[in-house]
Scaffold this motif. Structure first.
Motif, PDB file in Angstrom:
ATOM      1  N   HIS A   1       0.806  -1.221   0.000  1.00 40.00           N
ATOM      2  CA  HIS A   1       0.000   0.000   0.000  1.00 40.00           C
ATOM      3  C   HIS A   1       0.841   1.274   0.000  1.00 40.00           C
ATOM      4  N   THR A   2       2.200   1.112   0.090  1.00 37.76           N
ATOM      5  CA  THR A   2       3.059   2.305   0.158  1.00 37.76           C
ATOM      6  C   THR A   2       3.917   2.504  -1.082  1.00 37.76           C
ATOM      7  N   GLY A   3       3.983   1.510  -1.985  1.00 32.70           N
ATOM      8  CA  GLY A   3       4.827   1.687  -3.163  1.00 32.70           C
ATOM      9  C   GLY A   3       5.153   0.371  -3.835  1.00 32.70           C
ATOM     10  N   GLN A   4       6.165   0.407  -4.751  1.00 36.95           N
ATOM     11  CA  GLN A   4       6.568  -0.779  -5.499  1.00 36.95           C
ATOM     12  C   GLN A   4       8.069  -0.948  -5.421  1.00 36.95           C
ATOM     13  N   LEU A   5       8.535  -2.202  -5.620  1.00 35.71           N
ATOM     14  CA  LEU A   5       9.950  -2.527  -5.469  1.00 35.71           C
ATOM     15  C   LEU A   5      10.291  -3.700  -6.387  1.00 35.71           C
ATOM     16  N   TRP A   6      11.473  -3.634  -7.014  1.00 38.18           N
ATOM     17  CA  TRP A   6      11.973  -4.754  -7.812  1.00 38.18           C
ATOM     18  C   TRP A   6      12.825  -5.653  -6.931  1.00 38.18           C
ATOM     19  N   LEU A   7      12.526  -6.951  -6.947  1.00 40.99           N
ATOM     20  CA  LEU A   7      13.260  -7.939  -6.161  1.00 40.99           C
ATOM     21  C   LEU A   7      13.954  -8.926  -7.099  1.00 40.99           C
ATOM     22  N   SER A   8      15.152  -9.375  -6.710  1.00 39.07           N
ATOM     23  CA  SER A   8      15.887 -10.405  -7.463  1.00 39.07           C
ATOM     24  C   SER A   8      15.688 -11.748  -6.775  1.00 39.07           C
ATOM     25  N   CYS A   9      15.319 -12.761  -7.560  1.00 40.67           N
ATOM     26  CA  CYS A   9      15.070 -14.097  -7.017  1.00 40.67           C
ATOM     27  C   CYS A   9      15.966 -15.108  -7.712  1.00 40.67           C
ATOM     28  N   PHE A  10      16.583 -15.974  -6.918  1.00 46.68           N
ATOM     29  CA  PHE A  10      17.320 -17.097  -7.472  1.00 46.68           C
ATOM     30  C   PHE A  10      16.444 -18.341  -7.446  1.00 46.68           C
ATOM     31  N   ASP A  11      17.041 -19.488  -7.727  1.00 43.72           N
ATOM     32  CA  ASP A  11      16.259 -20.677  -8.042  1.00 43.72           C
ATOM     33  C   ASP A  11      15.313 -21.095  -6.916  1.00 43.72           C
ATOM     34  N   ASP A  12      15.795 -21.164  -5.692  1.00 40.28           N
ATOM     35  CA  ASP A  12      14.968 -21.675  -4.601  1.00 40.28           C
ATOM     36  C   ASP A  12      13.729 -20.816  -4.373  1.00 40.28           C
ATOM     37  N   THR A  13      13.911 -19.495  -4.383  1.00 40.44           N
ATOM     38  CA  THR A  13      12.785 -18.611  -4.091  1.00 40.44           C
ATOM     39  C   THR A  13      11.861 -18.454  -5.299  1.00 40.44           C
TER      40      THR A  13
END
Length: 610
Positions: free
Chosen positions: A515-527
């Motif tokens: 509800h406060t904004g957006q963010l780019w996340l990096s994910c590797f294989d497990d996640t």
């Protein structure tokens, strides 16, 4: 205050050990400097090491602290200027420099941390040229001169006698494990074999061979040793678990391969043809095993893939099951155990192979594990490494304490798990509160030298579909990218192996909102596998056969609200710096837990208004 210091002790320890033993049995010295050494083998398993300078008012000498004394620095007891009792040490001359390896140390807190006393001079070897007393430079360490730029011949170490607190005089040829390095020559260690692997074989295009490994332990530390081919025949039957041996050069000391070892040592040994190994007559003077336990609750502060020692009460024992390795297609036996301790937490630990099939401990036994790998599957879980060991009802204080707690009150307790944890501890062991996206940005998480860790509850709104996976090596423990050779095989340069097909692994960018904004996340294989609900291999197969279905798979992963545990760290891309937010683990929401939290929040507001 100066009268408390045993003046002249350092000179005697290096040059007249008999007099040091009689006149200075437990010398009292001042700590002039403390420095953290950079690990020679970085990564999650890297060993933290400290170097200090000790003074007896007449002389000072550089000292390497054994890892079992690190807690004195972590607890804030060992500080610059403090006064210490040197209870156990090893005096050595390495590369023409006197080095003291500190095995046991006591800080005299009642004497405080006064300013530097006296005008101590550097204690060099008797054969060395007189040295000037150097100042502490802005970039150097106390008493360390700049290395000459021209090439010099390596100097062989002059081994010094050792002494322990009980007054026993050690052999002049015995090195402590903590003192071994690639620069050590003509050494002998006296150590106990704490674990020995089975003989393993390999078959490659370049040839075939066999190997085994053992872990050695002495009072200063531990080190792994490996024998290949002829040395397997030479030493495998000789070396037995629990026995004490003398191991002498020639024996190669090299940087440790951390993916194969669970020991806190930057180096490892490789047996050679002329390595000398003899069983020791005295089997009692070397410790049996050394644990460095974390409790089960503290696992939430340990990063994935780290190696830890754990002790707990055996709550549940599952039957043996089999899994088939994706890479070798071989079956492996496994058994899952549930451990609890007095922190109120439980954890699942998986044991493998003969350890699993031969396991016969009864529930409510105390089980200690040395060398378990931390996974974030199910929040936190453990897996006993092939180089790890297990002890049932060990005769150690931690086991007796746990047994007493469980018999008196723990048997009827309920235990929490690490599922859906809302906080994550960083490398400092600090717990970080859950954040909103706006708080992550406003608090500039990731801009410090050390990474920041936070928990985030957010909804997946977009997943980049281009380059979402890469072709990886199929060898166990290797995640390197492989190259298509054009002949139907894929080559891994690290393993020097050609595979008939790659194992695809996710490397995915995910956009999340709250509800406060957006963010780019990096994910590797497990996640990424948890977010997508499929392996990267499955998704690549869909991409090859049905583009429409591939789009549908990504759409299905959108609009899911999840709990993320993230690390924020400054990275450099090209010539620009930007913060990278990496997902350490992800789990679906536990609505019952979320409801209880909201209920507690409402009750707290009600209490404030009363």
């Amino acid at each position: 205050m100066a009268g408390q210091i045993t003046q002249g002790a350092l000179d005697a320890m290096f040059n007249d050990p008999d007099r040091a033993q009689q006149q200075f049995p437990v010398p009292i010295l001042q700590c002039l400097q403390i420095k953290t050494l950079d690990s020679k083998n970085g990564g999650a398993g890297a060993t933290e090491r400290f170097r200090i300078v000790l003074s007896d008012l007449k002389n000072y000498v550089q000292c390497m602290m054994a890892t079992q004394t690190n807690h004195l620095v972590h607890d804030g007891l060992l500080q610059r200027g403090c006064i210490v009792r040197l209870k156990q040490y090893q005096a050595q001359c390495l590369k023409g420099k006197n080095i003291l390896i500190v095995l046991d140390l006591e800080v005299i807190q009642s004497l405080g941390c006064p300013e530097k006393m006296g005008d101590p001079q550097p204690l060099g070897p008797r054969s060395a040229e007189p040295q000037q007393n150097p100042n502490l430079g802005s970039t150097g360490f106390y008493g360390v001169k700049s290395e000459p730029t021209q090439d010099t011949k390596p100097q062989f170490p002059r081994q010094m006698p050792s002494r322990n607190a009980s007054g026993g005089q050690g052999s002049s040829t015995i090195y402590p494990i903590e003192g071994l390095s690639p620069f050590s020559h003509k050494w002998t260690i006296k150590a106990r074999v704490t674990s020995k692997s089975d003989i393993k074989t390999w078959h490659k295009a370049s040839g075939e061979g066999k190997l085994f490994s053992v872990n050695f332990l002495d009072e200063s530390g531990e080190i792994r040793a490996t024998g290949f081919n002829d040395q397997v025949d030479q030493f495998y039957d000789l070396l037995q678990e629990g026995q004490v041996y003398y191991i002498s050069t020639p024996c190669r000391v090299q940087l440790a391969k951390k993916q194969w070892s669970n020991l806190p040592n930057d180096y490892e040994l490789t047996f050679e043809r002329d390595t000398v190994i003899e069983k020791a007559e005295d089997q009692t003077s070397v410790p049996q095993v050394r644990f460095n336990f974390v409790n089960i609750q503290e696992l939430q502060d340990v990063e994935r893939d780290a190696t830890v020692d754990i002790i707990g009460v055996l709550k549940e024992v599952q039957e043996v099951t089999q899994i088939v390795s994706k890479t070798t297609q071989k079956p492996y036996d496994k058994r899952e155990l549930t451990l609890v301790d007095n922190t109120g937490y439980s954890v699942r630990c998986t044991i493998w192979g003969k350890t699993a099939t031969n396991f016969d401990a009864q529930p409510e036994s105390i089980v200690a594990f040395k060398g378990t790998k931390v996974s974030d599957f199910g929040g936190r879980s453990l897996s006993l490494l092939s180089s790890g060991t297990m002890a049932i009802d060990p005769d150690i204080p931690e086991a007796h304490h746990l047994k007493g707690w469980y018999d008196s009150s723990g048997r009827n307790n309920t235990f929490a798990t690490h599922n859906n944890m809302q906080t994550l501890g960083g490398a400092t062991g600090r717990k970080d509160d859950a954040k909103t996206i706006s708080q992550v940005k406003e608090e500039n998480l990731g801009t410090n030298e050390a990474p920041d860790y936070f928990a985030l509850k957010a909804t997946v709104v977009f997943i980049k579909q281009d380059n979402f996976a890469y072709p990886g090596c199929r060898s166990e423990g290797c995640n390197r990218k492989v190259t298509d050779m054009g002949d139907g095989t894929w080559r891994c340069e690290k393993c020097q192996i050609n595979h008939d097909r790659p194992q695809y692994r996710y490397i995915m960018s995910v956009n999340v909102n709250d509800h406060t904004g957006q963010l780019w996340l990096s994910c590797f294989d497990d996640t990424a596998r948890i977010i997508m609900g499929k392996s990267a291999d499955e998704l690549m197969e869909i991409r090859e056969t049905d583009e429409t279905r591939l789009t549908a798979e990504f759409e299905q992963a959108n609009c899911r609200k999840l709990n993320f545990r993230c690390r924020a760290k400054m990275d450099t891309f090209g010539e620009q710096q930007r913060i990278r937010y990496q997902v350490m683990s992800v789990a679906p929401l536990d609505y019952k837990m979320e409801g209880n939290k909201l209920n507690e929040l409402i009750n707290s507001y009600n209490q404030m208004s009363m």
